[in-house]
Enzyme design. Structure first.
Site, PDB file in Angstrom:
ATOM      1  N   LYS A 236       0.841  -1.205   0.000  1.00  0.00           N
ATOM      2  CA  LYS A 236       0.000   0.000   0.000  1.00  0.00           C
ATOM      3  C   LYS A 236       0.879   1.258   0.000  1.00  0.00           C
ATOM      4  O   LYS A 236       2.089   1.173   0.271  1.00  0.00           O
ATOM      5  CB  LYS A 236      -0.931  -0.012   1.219  1.00  0.00           C
TER       6      LYS A 236
ATOM      7  N   ARG B 182     -11.220  -0.098  14.180  1.00  0.00           N
ATOM      8  CA  ARG B 182     -10.851   0.698  13.017  1.00  0.00           C
ATOM      9  C   ARG B 182     -11.542   0.130  11.781  1.00  0.00           C
ATOM     10  O   ARG B 182     -12.414   0.767  11.215  1.00  0.00           O
ATOM     11  CB  ARG B 182      -9.327   0.699  12.866  1.00  0.00           C
TER      12      ARG B 182
ATOM     13  N   TYR C  63      15.454  31.114   7.745  1.00  0.00           N
ATOM     14  CA  TYR C  63      14.200  31.778   8.107  1.00  0.00           C
ATOM     15  C   TYR C  63      14.136  32.056   9.596  1.00  0.00           C
ATOM     16  O   TYR C  63      14.532  31.223  10.415  1.00  0.00           O
ATOM     17  CB  TYR C  63      13.000  30.912   7.725  1.00  0.00           C
TER      18      TYR C  63
ATOM     19  N   MET D 216      11.387  24.803   2.562  1.00  0.00           N
ATOM     20  CA  MET D 216      10.644  23.938   1.648  1.00  0.00           C
ATOM     21  C   MET D 216      11.574  23.093   0.789  1.00  0.00           C
ATOM     22  O   MET D 216      11.343  21.904   0.575  1.00  0.00           O
ATOM     23  CB  MET D 216       9.739  24.778   0.748  1.00  0.00           C
TER      24      MET D 216
HETATM   25  C1  LIG Z   1      -0.515  -1.742   6.835  1.00  0.00           C
HETATM   26  C2  LIG Z   1      -1.125  -3.040   7.214  1.00  0.00           C
HETATM   27  C3  LIG Z   1      -0.342  -4.207   7.290  1.00  0.00           C
HETATM   28  C4  LIG Z   1       1.162  -4.176   7.235  1.00  0.00           C
HETATM   29  O1  LIG Z   1       1.619  -3.736   8.494  1.00  0.00           O
HETATM   30  P1  LIG Z   1       3.163  -3.561   8.838  1.00  0.00           P
HETATM   31  O2  LIG Z   1       3.161  -3.135  10.260  1.00  0.00           O
HETATM   32  O3  LIG Z   1       3.672  -2.504   7.916  1.00  0.00           O
HETATM   33  O4  LIG Z   1       3.823  -4.864   8.610  1.00  0.00           O
HETATM   34  C5  LIG Z   1      -0.995  -5.416   7.474  1.00  0.00           C
HETATM   35  N1  LIG Z   1      -2.344  -5.462   7.645  1.00  0.00           N
HETATM   36  C6  LIG Z   1      -3.124  -4.358   7.621  1.00  0.00           C
HETATM   37  C7  LIG Z   1      -4.575  -4.482   7.804  1.00  0.00           C
HETATM   38  C8  LIG Z   1      -2.539  -3.108   7.421  1.00  0.00           C
HETATM   39  O5  LIG Z   1      -3.300  -2.019   7.412  1.00  0.00           O
END
Ligand SMILES: *Cc1c(COP(=O)(O)O)cnc(C)c1O
Length: 345
Positions: A33, A128, A242, A290
């Site tokens: 992701k 969640r 700055y 920046m």
């Molecule tokens: C992001 C995520 C993972 C991976 O978690 P890590 O701590 O990066 O290994 C696995 N399962 C779910 C549901 C996640 O949101």
């Protein structure tokens, strides 16, 4: 070329996957992701696919486009956010597996794409994503009769091995899934390290693949060097940057380097970060701008052409600690304008 140079080592990603895979007796997927935690989802997924990984996870359906394009139809791509209104077309066309999070999503999925693969996400206390105990009880029989590809949940405190939340969630997960035939998954990187009870049929590491904590023995994956744009001498009492935020207490030599908060170098690192020339630490002085940082190189015997922000001297997690955050955030904030060099596999 005056942007930072970000080196991404895909062989290290593969080595980390292998090391995590070797800790379990079950299958190991890969979470890609957020553009592969900022490192390039297509490249990362391709390297891991070559290594034999056949189950990838993304947060939202749009993230699956690049991965499907890169890998073709073979691997399963699971979507944590499930099946939301508007997702149906991509789920169908890309052959994605949504992790259904609620009765509402279950209904939408069965109506929009009957017989299309799906998984189930259960909430075991994190509050969640996923169905809670009672909700699940109401639909479990129906859902399980449709052969879910995976039934999963996520741990809230897996980076703290002694946290009582871990056994609590494990117990909840077992209560909700013991006896089912569908494959089960509870562990991300932290869960893998908690031990075999947490592994079930498939693990879902993310951060560990990319070299971050809580996987302490991970192989580092990235290096980040920032080029020096200009060097100047400032007299004692002169100010830099700055807000006149730093004042020279001695005659000093200041290097201005390319990279700033627009590149994901958090502004909270003002006056706090350290960069390296070889093994010599050079303090960032004044504010993070920046596009630029100002570094005190007075104690270097030579004028550097670049300074290292992330490398053997300072890991992603070291930098995260200085910025009062976690490695996950440092990685996913890595800027888009770096000159990226991806090598390996
Ligand atoms: C992001 C995520 C993972 C991976 O978690 P890590 O701590 O990066 O290994 C696995 N399962 C779910 C549901 C996640 O949101």
């Amino acid at each position: 070329m005056s942007t930072g140079r970000l080196i991404i080592d895909l062989d290290a990603v593969v080595a980390n996957w292998r090391a995590l895979d070797a800790m379990t007796n079950c299958k190991t997927g890969a979470v890609v992701k957020a553009n592969g935690y900022g490192l390039g989802a297509g490249n990362v997924a391709k390297a891991l696919f070559k290594e034999g990984v056949r189950q990838f996870f993304v947060a939202v359906v749009e993230e699956a486009v690049a991965i499907r394009e890169e890998l073709g139809p073979k691997p399963e791509i699971c979507v944590f956010s499930g099946h939301m209104k508007g997702d149906t077309g991509l789920i169908r066309d890309l052959g994605l597996t949504p992790m259904l999070n609620s009765v509402e999503q279950l209904t939408l999925h069965f109506e929009a794409l009957p017989a299309h693969p799906f998984g189930i996400q259960l909430d075991t206390g994190m509050n969640r994503l996923g169905m809670e105990m009672q909700e699940w009880a109401a639909v479990a029989e129906l859902a399980l009769s449709q052969d879910p590809r995976l039934v999963m949940s996520h741990l809230a405190c897996a980076d703290e091995p002694d946290h009582p939340m871990n056994p609590y969630q494990l117990d909840q997960f077992k209560k909700m899934t013991d006896g089912i035939t569908a494959p089960r998954s509870l562990a991300a990187t932290g869960g893998i390290l908690l031990g075999p009870e947490y592994h079930f049929d498939l693990t879902r590491p993310g951060i560990g693949l990319y070299g971050g904590l809580p996987f302490e023995n991970a192989t580092p994956v990235i290096e980040l060097d920032l080029p020096v744009v200009q060097v100047r001498d400032v007299a004692e009492g002169e100010v830099v940057g700055y807000g006149n935020a730093w004042q020279a207490a001695r005659p000093s030599r200041i290097a201005t380097i390319s990279g700033g908060y627009a590149d994901g170098i958090a502004r909270i690192l003002s006056d706090k970060a350290t960069l390296y020339h070889g093994d010599t630490a050079c303090p960032l002085v004044g504010r993070v701008s920046m596009d630029l940082l100002t570094i005190d190189v007075t104690d270097l015997p030579e004028t550097p052409s670049k300074l290292t922000l992330i490398g053997p001297q300072q890991t992603v997690d070291d930098l995260a600690r200085a910025a009062n955050t976690i490695g996950y955030e440092v990685l996913t904030q890595l800027g888009a304008r770096y000159n990226r060099k991806t090598f390996g596999k």
